[in-house]
Design an enzyme around this catalytic site. Structure first.
Site, PDB file in Angstrom:
ATOM      1  N   SER A   6       0.832  -1.207   0.000  1.00 34.65           N
ATOM      2  CA  SER A   6       0.000   0.000   0.000  1.00 34.65           C
ATOM      3  C   SER A   6       0.862   1.250   0.000  1.00 34.65           C
ATOM      4  O   SER A   6       1.591   1.534   0.957  1.00 34.65           O
ATOM      5  CB  SER A   6      -0.922  -0.002   1.226  1.00 34.65           C
ATOM      6  OG  SER A   6      -1.608   1.223   1.278  1.00 34.65           O
ATOM      7  N   HIS A  31      -1.111  -1.177  -4.301  1.00 37.92           N
ATOM      8  CA  HIS A  31      -2.399  -0.745  -3.746  1.00 37.92           C
ATOM      9  C   HIS A  31      -2.377   0.774  -3.529  1.00 37.92           C
ATOM     10  O   HIS A  31      -1.439   1.315  -2.943  1.00 37.92           O
ATOM     11  CB  HIS A  31      -2.613  -1.472  -2.413  1.00 37.92           C
ATOM     12  CG  HIS A  31      -3.936  -1.263  -1.782  1.00 37.92           C
ATOM     13  ND1 HIS A  31      -5.061  -1.985  -2.135  1.00 37.92           N
ATOM     14  CD2 HIS A  31      -4.336  -0.413  -0.798  1.00 37.92           C
ATOM     15  CE1 HIS A  31      -6.082  -1.601  -1.388  1.00 37.92           C
ATOM     16  NE2 HIS A  31      -5.665  -0.642  -0.569  1.00 37.92           N
ATOM     17  N   ASP A  33      -4.513   4.042  -2.076  1.00 39.50           N
ATOM     18  CA  ASP A  33      -5.623   4.454  -1.217  1.00 39.50           C
ATOM     19  C   ASP A  33      -6.002   5.898  -1.485  1.00 39.50           C
ATOM     20  O   ASP A  33      -5.217   6.805  -1.188  1.00 39.50           O
ATOM     21  CB  ASP A  33      -5.202   4.327   0.255  1.00 39.50           C
ATOM     22  CG  ASP A  33      -5.043   2.883   0.682  1.00 39.50           C
ATOM     23  OD1 ASP A  33      -6.018   2.127   0.562  1.00 39.50           O
ATOM     24  OD2 ASP A  33      -3.940   2.520   1.120  1.00 39.50           O
ATOM     25  N   MET A  35      -8.575   8.887  -0.434  1.00 39.96           N
ATOM     26  CA  MET A  35      -9.499   9.247   0.661  1.00 39.96           C
ATOM     27  C   MET A  35     -10.007  10.665   0.461  1.00 39.96           C
ATOM     28  O   MET A  35      -9.288  11.499  -0.088  1.00 39.96           O
ATOM     29  CB  MET A  35      -8.748   9.186   1.990  1.00 39.96           C
ATOM     30  CG  MET A  35      -8.063   7.871   2.261  1.00 39.96           C
ATOM     31  SD  MET A  35      -7.180   7.945   3.836  1.00 39.96           S
ATOM     32  CE  MET A  35      -6.370   6.353   3.803  1.00 39.96           C
ATOM     33  N   HIS A  64      -8.095   1.655  -4.349  1.00 45.10           N
ATOM     34  CA  HIS A  64      -9.087   1.514  -3.271  1.00 45.10           C
ATOM     35  C   HIS A  64      -9.645   2.906  -2.971  1.00 45.10           C
ATOM     36  O   HIS A  64      -8.954   3.735  -2.382  1.00 45.10           O
ATOM     37  CB  HIS A  64      -8.370   0.908  -2.047  1.00 45.10           C
ATOM     38  CG  HIS A  64      -9.203   0.834  -0.813  1.00 45.10           C
ATOM     39  ND1 HIS A  64      -8.636   0.646   0.444  1.00 45.10           N
ATOM     40  CD2 HIS A  64     -10.543   0.904  -0.606  1.00 45.10           C
ATOM     41  CE1 HIS A  64      -9.596   0.606   1.344  1.00 45.10           C
ATOM     42  NE2 HIS A  64     -10.758   0.762   0.737  1.00 45.10           N
ATOM     43  N   MET A  66     -11.769   5.349  -1.007  1.00 47.09           N
ATOM     44  CA  MET A  66     -12.478   5.592   0.249  1.00 47.09           C
ATOM     45  C   MET A  66     -13.128   6.963   0.144  1.00 47.09           C
ATOM     46  O   MET A  66     -12.751   7.915   0.840  1.00 47.09           O
ATOM     47  CB  MET A  66     -11.499   5.508   1.422  1.00 47.09           C
ATOM     48  CG  MET A  66     -11.126   4.090   1.780  1.00 47.09           C
ATOM     49  SD  MET A  66      -9.617   3.995   2.753  1.00 47.09           S
ATOM     50  CE  MET A  66      -8.420   3.976   1.421  1.00 47.09           C
ATOM     51  N   MET A 135     -11.888  -5.148   4.700  1.00 46.29           N
ATOM     52  CA  MET A 135     -11.078  -4.286   5.566  1.00 46.29           C
ATOM     53  C   MET A 135     -10.874  -4.986   6.909  1.00 46.29           C
ATOM     54  O   MET A 135     -11.834  -5.378   7.568  1.00 46.29           O
ATOM     55  CB  MET A 135     -11.785  -2.939   5.813  1.00 46.29           C
ATOM     56  CG  MET A 135     -11.855  -2.016   4.606  1.00 46.29           C
ATOM     57  SD  MET A 135     -10.279  -1.737   3.770  1.00 46.29           S
ATOM     58  CE  MET A 135      -9.262  -1.065   5.086  1.00 46.29           C
ATOM     59  N   GLY A 142      -2.983   4.104   7.893  1.00 48.78           N
ATOM     60  CA  GLY A 142      -2.082   2.963   7.900  1.00 48.78           C
ATOM     61  C   GLY A 142      -1.633   2.675   9.323  1.00 48.78           C
ATOM     62  O   GLY A 142      -1.882   3.466  10.241  1.00 48.78           O
ATOM     63  N   ASP A 173      -7.076  -6.030   3.741  1.00 48.09           N
ATOM     64  CA  ASP A 173      -6.374  -4.754   3.858  1.00 48.09           C
ATOM     65  C   ASP A 173      -6.406  -4.235   5.295  1.00 48.09           C
ATOM     66  O   ASP A 173      -7.485  -3.961   5.821  1.00 48.09           O
ATOM     67  CB  ASP A 173      -7.071  -3.767   2.911  1.00 48.09           C
ATOM     68  CG  ASP A 173      -6.404  -2.409   2.834  1.00 48.09           C
ATOM     69  OD1 ASP A 173      -5.308  -2.232   3.391  1.00 48.09           O
ATOM     70  OD2 ASP A 173      -6.994  -1.517   2.180  1.00 48.09           O
TER      71      ASP A 173
HETATM   72  C1  DX5 Z   1      -6.351   1.987   5.314  1.00 48.88           C
HETATM   73  C2  DX5 Z   1      -5.896   1.638   3.936  1.00 48.88           C
HETATM   74  C3  DX5 Z   1      -4.831   0.613   3.894  1.00 48.88           C
HETATM   75  C4  DX5 Z   1      -3.556   0.977   4.600  1.00 48.88           C
HETATM   76  C5  DX5 Z   1      -2.993  -0.298   5.173  1.00 48.88           C
HETATM   77  O1  DX5 Z   1      -7.476   2.745   5.226  1.00 48.88           O
HETATM   78  O2  DX5 Z   1      -6.964   1.180   3.145  1.00 48.88           O
HETATM   79  O3  DX5 Z   1      -4.556   0.210   2.559  1.00 48.88           O
HETATM   80  O4  DX5 Z   1      -2.613   1.592   3.773  1.00 48.88           O
HETATM   81  O5  DX5 Z   1      -1.911   0.013   5.967  1.00 48.88           O
HETATM   82  P1  DX5 Z   1      -1.278  -1.024   7.002  1.00 48.88           P
HETATM   83  O6  DX5 Z   1      -0.868  -2.219   6.206  1.00 48.88           O
HETATM   84  O7  DX5 Z   1      -0.129  -0.265   7.582  1.00 48.88           O
HETATM   85  O8  DX5 Z   1      -2.340  -1.347   8.007  1.00 48.88           O
HETATM   86 ZN    ZN Z   2      -6.517   0.246   1.151  1.00 53.10          ZN
END
Ligand code: DX5
Ligand code: ZN
Length: 214
Positions: A6, A31, A33, A35, A64, A66, A135, A142, A173
């Protein structure tokens, strides 16, 4: 095991270096993210950054979203080189339509479930999906701790996929490391997303490999 590091945990001051590391690694995808500060209590990065990632990264992009109303951005996501577009179940009133639109745009379609959303809501859409992203933390950040109940959800989803003859892959994830990764593999996961475990590791290539060879 398919590994999807990610980018959220990368060092954005050294983005080139981190993308080169991904290019040289055994990761099969990257990956991404995105947001919006509305669906989740954080804002990450947007399409200008993704455009740059597309130019530099040789691995398929697993995006992904969000964000609320993800259907508004299908074209932008496709134009940024995404191979997979994941939308949250919780953000789509007309999920079936959104999935058809993602596929019509030439991408693989994934649906993401928050930790509190049960797997059973996917029964009538599972055969249309290329993947389901479970999730294992509450989305937005993260480095959070893996929620163990996710293992039951992976098993339940595996059963649903078998029963319905769906080809959907199971991606997980949040809080993934070598230990939770092994538990997820045993439960039936196909793809592991890992942010901190990879990018904060002393040796990110080894961290990716440890998940790859699980
Ligand atoms: C959280 C994200 C994840 C995040 C995972 O909302 O969707 O993809 O980057 O990070 P780790 O692996 O550090 O939990
Ligand atoms: Zn993610």
């Amino acid at each position: 095991m398919i590994v999807s590091p990610s980018l959220l945990s990368a060092d954005f001051g050294n983005l080139n270096r981190d993308l080169e590391m991904i290019n040289n690694s055994e990761a099969q995808m990257l990956h991404i993210d995105i947001m919006d500060g509305v669906f989740v209590p954080n804002i990450s990065f947007g399409f200008p950054v993704l455009e740059y990632v597309k130019k530099t990264c040789k691995k398929p992009l697993d995006v992904h979203l969000m964000i609320v109303e993800p259907q508004k951005f299908i074209k932008e996501v496709k134009d940024c080189g995404a191979e997979i577009m994941n939308v949250h179940y919780e953000t789509c009133t007309h999920l079936h339509r959104v999935i058809q639109q993602i596929k019509a745009a030439g991408m693989k379609a994934g649906v993401t479930l928050n930790p509190a959303t049960p797997v059973c809501v996917l029964r009538d859409i599972i055969c249309e999906l290329d993947l389901v992203l479970l999730m294992s933390v509450n989305p937005g950040f993260g480095g959070q701790k893996f929620i163990p109940h996710t293992l039951n959800k992976v098993r339940e989803l595996r059963t649903l996929i078998k029963e319905t003859g769906s080809n959907a892959l199971i991606e997980v994830d949040g809080g993934v490391n070598d230990k939770t990764g092994a538990e997820l593999r045993d439960a039936g996961a196909d793809i592991l997303v890992a942010g901190n475990y990879v990018f904060k590791a002393e040796n990110p290539l080894e961290a990716i490999q440890s998940l790859y060879i699980l």
